[in-house]
Design an enzyme around this catalytic site. Sequence first.
Site, short mmCIF file in Angstrom:
data_model
loop_
_atom_site.label_atom_id
_atom_site.label_comp_id
_atom_site.label_asym_id
_atom_site.label_seq_id
_atom_site.Cartn_x
_atom_site.Cartn_y
_atom_site.Cartn_z
N ASP A 51 59.19 57.27 55.21
CA ASP A 51 58.21 56.22 54.97
C ASP A 51 57.06 57.27 54.15
O ASP A 51 56.14 56.94 53.91
CB ASP A 51 57.59 55.66 56.23
CG ASP A 51 57.07 56.51 57.24
OD1 ASP A 51 57.32 57.72 57.03
OD2 ASP A 51 56.63 55.87 58.29
N SER A 52 57.60 58.64 54.15
CA SER A 52 56.64 59.63 53.31
C SER A 52 56.57 58.94 51.91
O SER A 52 55.74 59.43 51.31
CB SER A 52 57.47 60.93 53.28
OG SER A 52 58.63 60.90 53.08
N ASP A 90 63.94 54.79 57.22
CA ASP A 90 62.73 54.83 58.19
C ASP A 90 62.05 53.61 58.61
O ASP A 90 61.87 52.81 57.74
CB ASP A 90 61.72 56.00 57.48
CG ASP A 90 60.95 56.99 58.26
OD1 ASP A 90 61.55 56.87 59.56
OD2 ASP A 90 60.45 57.78 57.88
N LYS A 120 65.38 55.56 61.23
CA LYS A 120 64.77 56.27 62.37
C LYS A 120 63.81 55.61 62.88
O LYS A 120 62.96 55.08 62.23
CB LYS A 120 64.39 57.67 61.38
CG LYS A 120 63.73 58.56 61.88
CD LYS A 120 63.70 59.97 61.24
CE LYS A 120 62.47 59.94 59.93
NZ LYS A 120 61.31 59.68 60.75
N GLU A 122 60.21 56.66 65.27
CA GLU A 122 59.29 57.73 65.65
C GLU A 122 59.00 57.88 67.09
O GLU A 122 58.87 56.42 67.43
CB GLU A 122 57.91 57.79 64.98
CG GLU A 122 58.02 58.27 63.60
CD GLU A 122 56.70 58.64 62.65
OE1 GLU A 122 55.75 58.66 63.33
OE2 GLU A 122 56.97 59.01 61.40
N GLU A 190 59.62 67.43 63.99
CA GLU A 190 58.59 68.15 63.16
C GLU A 190 57.47 68.79 63.58
O GLU A 190 56.81 68.46 64.40
CB GLU A 190 57.92 66.85 62.38
CG GLU A 190 56.97 67.07 61.16
CD GLU A 190 56.75 65.92 60.28
OE1 GLU A 190 57.35 64.80 60.46
OE2 GLU A 190 55.88 65.89 59.41
O1 KIV Z 1 59.16 60.23 56.14
C1 KIV Z 1 59.75 61.14 56.22
O2 KIV Z 1 59.99 61.88 54.96
C2 KIV Z 1 60.12 61.90 57.37
C3 KIV Z 1 60.59 63.16 57.27
C4 KIV Z 1 59.49 64.01 57.06
C5 KIV Z 1 61.61 63.44 58.61
O3 KIV Z 1 60.01 61.40 58.48
#
Ligand code: KIV
Length: 302
Positions: A51-52, A90, A120, A122, A190
């Site tokens: 989600d970056s 994510d 993924k 968090e 992280e």
């Molecule tokens: O969203 C993302 O790119 C991430 C990575 C930094 C692990 O969660």
Amino acid sequence: MSATSSSGRLTVTDIARQYADGRRIAMLTAYDYPTARILDEAGIPLLLVGDSLGEVVLGYESTVRVSISEMLHHVKAVVRGTEHALVVADMPFLSYGVTPEASVDNAGIFLREGGAQAVKVEGGVRSARTIEGIVRTGIPVMGHIGWTPQAKYGMGGKVRIQGKTRETARRLLADALAVQEAGAFAIVLELVPEQLAAALTERLSIPTIGIGAGGGCSGQVQVLTDLLGLSDFSPRHARAFADLRATISQAARAYAAEVEAGSFPGPAETVRMDDAVLEEAVGHGAMDRPREPLEVPLDRDL
Ligand code: KIV
């Protein structure tokens, strides 16, 4: 392909084998079809549609702005661009952890509609139940502890290394164990001090994937725009392995200069037609008329 000698899409079993064999795991983020293809061909075994995306591709100030439909759009593109990599989607802010049913439904969307092979999530102890519920349906989950960007505002708003004190280090150990116990197949660490990340890695039986967590993790993940030198701002833990910002800028300037000079497009980029046919169609000069009267259809006649 680094994780397996067989062809086809990698699975969490292949990642577990790579970990068991003591081979470090390289993961990268990916957001679109052409780069996903290149990364897949380069043999990157794990691609995370992070989600970056919100910050590095869509220009939001924070990942909390990213929606499921935005994520899904990019997950589909990355899946279409890959044949071998295991694609992890994510789960964006509030798409999990609100109710167990919604968490499972939303995780399912990324596999069923998006074509990803894992999601993924968090959070450590606070997300363990959620992870357990998703894993129980057969969906592989990657955990993510330490600095968790979706909790940015709850964590004081400022990006910070996590686990430097006795208390916070113990909390991170509890988080890591909770995520493992919940059934995650791997866990992102992280912004964790190197020694703590190495100690967590030693105490876990699933691979740790570090970002800003030193070299003692089972693998590493980097945000692709940092790796390629495309970011406006690059965090301390990132290393640019290329300078695509300069390459793209040079290409754009060279293109504009050639357009202005009239040297692009040149003969190699141009198609010609038979001059006689052209003359028949539109006449000889600008003031000339074509040999046959031209019928110009109006919109309403089409
Ligand atoms: O969203 C993302 O790119 C991430 C990575 C930094 C692990 O969660």
